[in-house]
Each structure stands twice: as structure tokens, then as C-alpha cells.
Design a protein around this motif. Structure first.
Motif, PDB file in Angstrom:
ATOM      1  N   PRO A 151       0.794  -1.322   0.055  1.00  0.00           N
ATOM      2  CA  PRO A 151       0.077  -0.118  -0.062  1.00  0.00           C
ATOM      3  C   PRO A 151       0.708   1.378   0.053  1.00  0.00           C
ATOM      4  CG  PRO A 151      -1.050  -1.579   1.714  1.00  0.00           C
ATOM      5  CD  PRO A 151       0.456  -2.180   1.152  1.00  0.00           C
ATOM      6  N   GLU A 152       1.907   1.230   0.538  1.00  0.00           N
ATOM      7  CA  GLU A 152       2.825   2.449   0.681  1.00  0.00           C
ATOM      8  C   GLU A 152       3.385   2.750  -0.899  1.00  0.00           C
ATOM      9  OE1 GLU A 152       5.823  -1.125   0.780  1.00  0.00           O
ATOM     10  OE2 GLU A 152       3.953  -0.620   1.600  1.00  0.00           O
ATOM     11  N   MET A 153       3.475   1.737  -1.937  1.00  0.00           N
ATOM     12  CA  MET A 153       3.907   1.983  -3.006  1.00  0.00           C
ATOM     13  C   MET A 153       2.949   2.390  -4.067  1.00  0.00           C
ATOM     14  SD  MET A 153       5.961  -0.795  -5.507  1.00  0.00           S
ATOM     15  CE  MET A 153       6.936  -1.470  -3.860  1.00  0.00           C
ATOM     16  N   SER A 154       3.607   3.234  -5.115  1.00  0.00           N
ATOM     17  CA  SER A 154       2.531   3.568  -6.140  1.00  0.00           C
ATOM     18  C   SER A 154       3.156   3.009  -7.371  1.00  0.00           C
ATOM     19  CB  SER A 154       2.418   5.231  -6.328  1.00  0.00           C
ATOM     20  OG  SER A 154       3.904   5.427  -6.650  1.00  0.00           O
ATOM     21  N   ALA A 155       2.321   2.386  -8.283  1.00  0.00           N
ATOM     22  CA  ALA A 155       2.823   1.815  -9.501  1.00  0.00           C
ATOM     23  C   ALA A 155       1.926   2.381 -10.778  1.00  0.00           C
ATOM     24  CB  ALA A 155       2.445   0.422  -9.388  1.00  0.00           C
ATOM     25  N   GLY A 156       2.491   2.415 -11.975  1.00  0.00           N
ATOM     26  CA  GLY A 156       1.714   2.869 -12.975  1.00  0.00           C
ATOM     27  C   GLY A 156       2.642   3.219 -14.225  1.00  0.00           C
ATOM     28  N   SER A 157       1.680   3.483 -15.393  1.00  0.00           N
ATOM     29  CA  SER A 157       2.439   3.518 -16.864  1.00  0.00           C
ATOM     30  C   SER A 157       2.731   5.012 -17.093  1.00  0.00           C
ATOM     31  CB  SER A 157       1.789   2.568 -17.685  1.00  0.00           C
ATOM     32  OG  SER A 157       0.530   3.384 -18.026  1.00  0.00           O
ATOM     33  N   LEU A 158       4.103   5.199 -17.595  1.00  0.00           N
ATOM     34  CA  LEU A 158       4.044   6.573 -18.256  1.00  0.00           C
ATOM     35  C   LEU A 158       4.165   6.434 -19.876  1.00  0.00           C
ATOM     36  CD1 LEU A 158       7.227   7.693 -16.240  1.00  0.00           C
ATOM     37  CD2 LEU A 158       4.819   8.050 -15.975  1.00  0.00           C
ATOM     38  N   ARG A 159       4.424   5.063 -20.439  1.00  0.00           N
ATOM     39  CA  ARG A 159       4.261   4.874 -21.939  1.00  0.00           C
ATOM     40  C   ARG A 159       3.905   3.202 -21.758  1.00  0.00           C
ATOM     41  NH1 ARG A 159       4.780   9.658 -22.298  1.00  0.00           N
ATOM     42  NH2 ARG A 159       6.373  10.890 -23.265  1.00  0.00           N
ATOM     43  N   ARG A 160       3.116   3.103 -23.030  1.00  0.00           N
ATOM     44  CA  ARG A 160       2.604   1.642 -23.105  1.00  0.00           C
ATOM     45  C   ARG A 160       2.758   1.779 -24.742  1.00  0.00           C
ATOM     46  NH1 ARG A 160      -2.249   1.555 -19.051  1.00  0.00           N
ATOM     47  NH2 ARG A 160      -3.112   3.221 -20.528  1.00  0.00           N
ATOM     48  N   GLN A 161       3.255   0.466 -25.197  1.00  0.00           N
ATOM     49  CA  GLN A 161       3.200  -0.023 -26.535  1.00  0.00           C
ATOM     50  C   GLN A 161       1.775  -0.121 -27.154  1.00  0.00           C
ATOM     51  OE1 GLN A 161       6.090  -2.996 -27.644  1.00  0.00           O
ATOM     52  NE2 GLN A 161       7.252  -2.486 -25.857  1.00  0.00           N
ATOM     53  N   THR A 162       0.791  -0.618 -26.095  1.00  0.00           N
ATOM     54  CA  THR A 162      -0.540  -0.922 -26.671  1.00  0.00           C
ATOM     55  C   THR A 162      -1.061   0.771 -27.074  1.00  0.00           C
ATOM     56  OG1 THR A 162      -1.284  -0.421 -24.284  1.00  0.00           O
ATOM     57  CG2 THR A 162      -0.983  -2.596 -25.161  1.00  0.00           C
ATOM     58  N   ASP A 163      -0.582   1.813 -26.616  1.00  0.00           N
ATOM     59  CA  ASP A 163      -0.734   3.058 -27.064  1.00  0.00           C
ATOM     60  C   ASP A 163      -0.071   3.783 -28.213  1.00  0.00           C
ATOM     61  OD1 ASP A 163      -2.777   3.156 -24.943  1.00  0.00           O
ATOM     62  OD2 ASP A 163      -1.165   3.839 -23.500  1.00  0.00           O
ATOM     63  N   GLY A 164       0.717   2.769 -28.992  1.00  0.00           N
ATOM     64  CA  GLY A 164       1.859   3.214 -29.930  1.00  0.00           C
ATOM     65  C   GLY A 164       3.011   3.441 -29.534  1.00  0.00           C
ATOM     66  N   HIS A 165       3.759   3.464 -28.367  1.00  0.00           N
ATOM     67  CA  HIS A 165       4.817   3.965 -28.005  1.00  0.00           C
ATOM     68  C   HIS A 165       5.858   2.737 -28.249  1.00  0.00           C
ATOM     69  CE1 HIS A 165       3.870   7.670 -26.194  1.00  0.00           C
ATOM     70  NE2 HIS A 165       2.892   7.136 -25.724  1.00  0.00           N
ATOM     71  N   HIS A 166       7.315   2.919 -28.475  1.00  0.00           N
ATOM     72  CA  HIS A 166       8.186   1.922 -28.911  1.00  0.00           C
ATOM     73  C   HIS A 166       8.333   1.074 -27.717  1.00  0.00           C
ATOM     74  CE1 HIS A 166       8.734   3.537 -32.879  1.00  0.00           C
ATOM     75  NE2 HIS A 166       8.752   4.584 -32.294  1.00  0.00           N
ATOM     76  N   VAL A 167       8.396   1.460 -26.530  1.00  0.00           N
ATOM     77  CA  VAL A 167       8.591   0.847 -25.139  1.00  0.00           C
ATOM     78  C   VAL A 167       7.386   1.051 -24.304  1.00  0.00           C
ATOM     79  CG1 VAL A 167      10.994   0.972 -25.461  1.00  0.00           C
ATOM     80  CG2 VAL A 167      10.087   2.605 -24.119  1.00  0.00           C
ATOM     81  N   CYS A 168       7.582   0.433 -23.195  1.00  0.00           N
ATOM     82  CA  CYS A 168       6.618   0.519 -22.157  1.00  0.00           C
ATOM     83  C   CYS A 168       7.564   1.201 -21.109  1.00  0.00           C
ATOM     84  CB  CYS A 168       5.937  -0.936 -21.597  1.00  0.00           C
ATOM     85  SG  CYS A 168       4.762  -1.628 -22.852  1.00  0.00           S
ATOM     86  N   VAL A 169       7.047   1.967 -20.429  1.00  0.00           N
ATOM     87  CA  VAL A 169       7.711   2.671 -19.167  1.00  0.00           C
ATOM     88  C   VAL A 169       6.777   2.788 -17.904  1.00  0.00           C
ATOM     89  CG1 VAL A 169       8.993   4.555 -18.293  1.00  0.00           C
ATOM     90  CG2 VAL A 169       9.115   4.032 -20.756  1.00  0.00           C
ATOM     91  N   PHE A 170       7.228   1.868 -17.063  1.00  0.00           N
ATOM     92  CA  PHE A 170       6.456   1.879 -15.851  1.00  0.00           C
ATOM     93  C   PHE A 170       7.177   2.457 -14.635  1.00  0.00           C
ATOM     94  CE2 PHE A 170       5.082  -2.358 -17.667  1.00  0.00           C
ATOM     95  CZ  PHE A 170       4.046  -1.818 -18.800  1.00  0.00           C
ATOM     96  N   ARG A 171       6.435   3.037 -13.661  1.00  0.00           N
ATOM     97  CA  ARG A 171       7.088   3.746 -12.810  1.00  0.00           C
ATOM     98  C   ARG A 171       6.569   3.300 -11.292  1.00  0.00           C
ATOM     99  NH1 ARG A 171       6.321   7.969  -9.011  1.00  0.00           N
ATOM    100  NH2 ARG A 171       7.897   9.494  -8.785  1.00  0.00           N
TER     101      ARG A 171
END
Length: 184
Positions: A151-171
């Protein structure tokens, strides 16, 4: 960090067997098994979504997932930075066919890792199922399981290949523990 266990075959059923240990089978077998598991999970989500709607489909697939995420991820990230912990998992992901990097972008206040994925599990699963429009269902399930497990951790995407980007970038980020600044 992705869940590498079998998707449940029934809504209330058990979560399936864990991924084989690192020494089981060869790399091609492990990659094929992982692809099948991802395709099965996405197929199951789509079936449940059609029958019950997206929220219930999501909750069914999350059943037991936060506990598995805590058991798998906890030992890797305890007592070290997130970047170090994620780095420990990279060889396992590579064996499953995921090309990823873990980059430390921490600040004084936050322990932060950027996970850069050249292999997109959502895109791969959609291709294997013959879907024309991939959706970020699998990574969103991972993020939610991680947030519930830690619960103390946040997780999410900044870029996704499913949205047309070349890489997925998760934070992934968590607060740094309060460390005393020395004797008072």
C-alpha cells in the motif's frame, strides 16, 4: 513485475500452479509457457468482461494476485532500493522472453524505479489471440496487485506499447524511510 502463474479457469477457482523454478525446462519452453499463460489470462479477462463487466472481471483475476505479488516481490525489494530489487528479477524475466531494464530515478524523498520494457506482455497476448486492438489489461492488473500488496507503493505506466509507443515505461515508487540525521 508481472504475475507468472496460470490464470484461474473458473471465476471462484484456485489460482493455478506457480511458474517452474529457473532450472526447469529450457528457455524456449519457458517463453512458450509464459506466452500461453498471458494469452490465457487475457482470454479469461475478455470472457469475464463480456459476461459480467470490466470491474467484476478485474476483481476475479485479482483474486489471490496481491498475495502472490507480495510473496514474489517482497523478498526482492526488502532491504534494498526498488531499482536493485527489480534488477534481481531481470534474469528471470529474460528467461521468460521479456526484455527489460530497471533504472533508478530516486530522489531524496522517494525510492523510484523506472521499468523500461521492450517486450510488451499486453501486445504479445493480444497478437497471440488475434486481437486487432491490444489493451493494457495485463499490466493494469499487475499495477493493482502491486498497490494492494504494498500500500505504500505507487505503480503506473508512463508509456505503453498498446498506445503506440516503442517501449513500455512503468514507474514504481515508495517513500524513503525516515532516517535520523545523526545525534541531536
Amino acid at each position: 513485475m508481472t504475475d507468472t502463474t496460470q490464470a484461474p479457469s473458473a471465476p471462484a477457482g484456485p489460482t493455478g500452479p506457480a511458474t517452474p523454478a529457473a532450472g526447469d525446462g529450457d528457455g524456449a519452453d519457458k517463453r512458450a509457457q509464459t506466452r500461453r499463460m498471458l494469452g490465457d489470462r487475457l482470454r479469461r479477462y475478455l470472457e469475464l468482461e463480456a459476461e459480467r463487466g470490466p470491474e467484476e472481471a478485474r476483481e476475479v483475476l485479482l483474486d489471490g494476485y496481491p498475495e502472490r505479488q507480495a510473496a514474489r516481490m517482497g523478498p526482492l525489494i526488502t532491504g534494498c532500493s526498488l531499482a536493485e530489487g527489480f534488477g534481481k528479477a531481470l534474469p528471470r524475466f529474460a528467461a521468460m522472453g521479456f526484455l527489460e531494464e530497471a533504472i533508478d530515478v530516486s530522489t531524496d524523498d522517494e525510492d523510484v524505479v523506472m521499468e523500461v520494457c521492450r517486450t510488451c506482455m499486453c501486445l504479445t497476448a493480444a497478437e497471440d489471440l488475434g486481437l486487432s486492438e491490444p489493451r493494457p489489461v495485463l499490466c493494469e492488473l499487475d499495477f493493482e496487485a502491486t498497490r494492494r500488496a504494498f500500500p505504500e507503493m505507487s505503480a503506473g505506466s508512463l508509456r505503453r506499447q498498446t498506445d503506440g509507443h516503442h517501449v513500455c515505461v512503468f514507474r514504481y515508487a515508495r517513500p524513503r524511510p525516515d532516517v535520523p540525521e545523526g545525534p541531536s
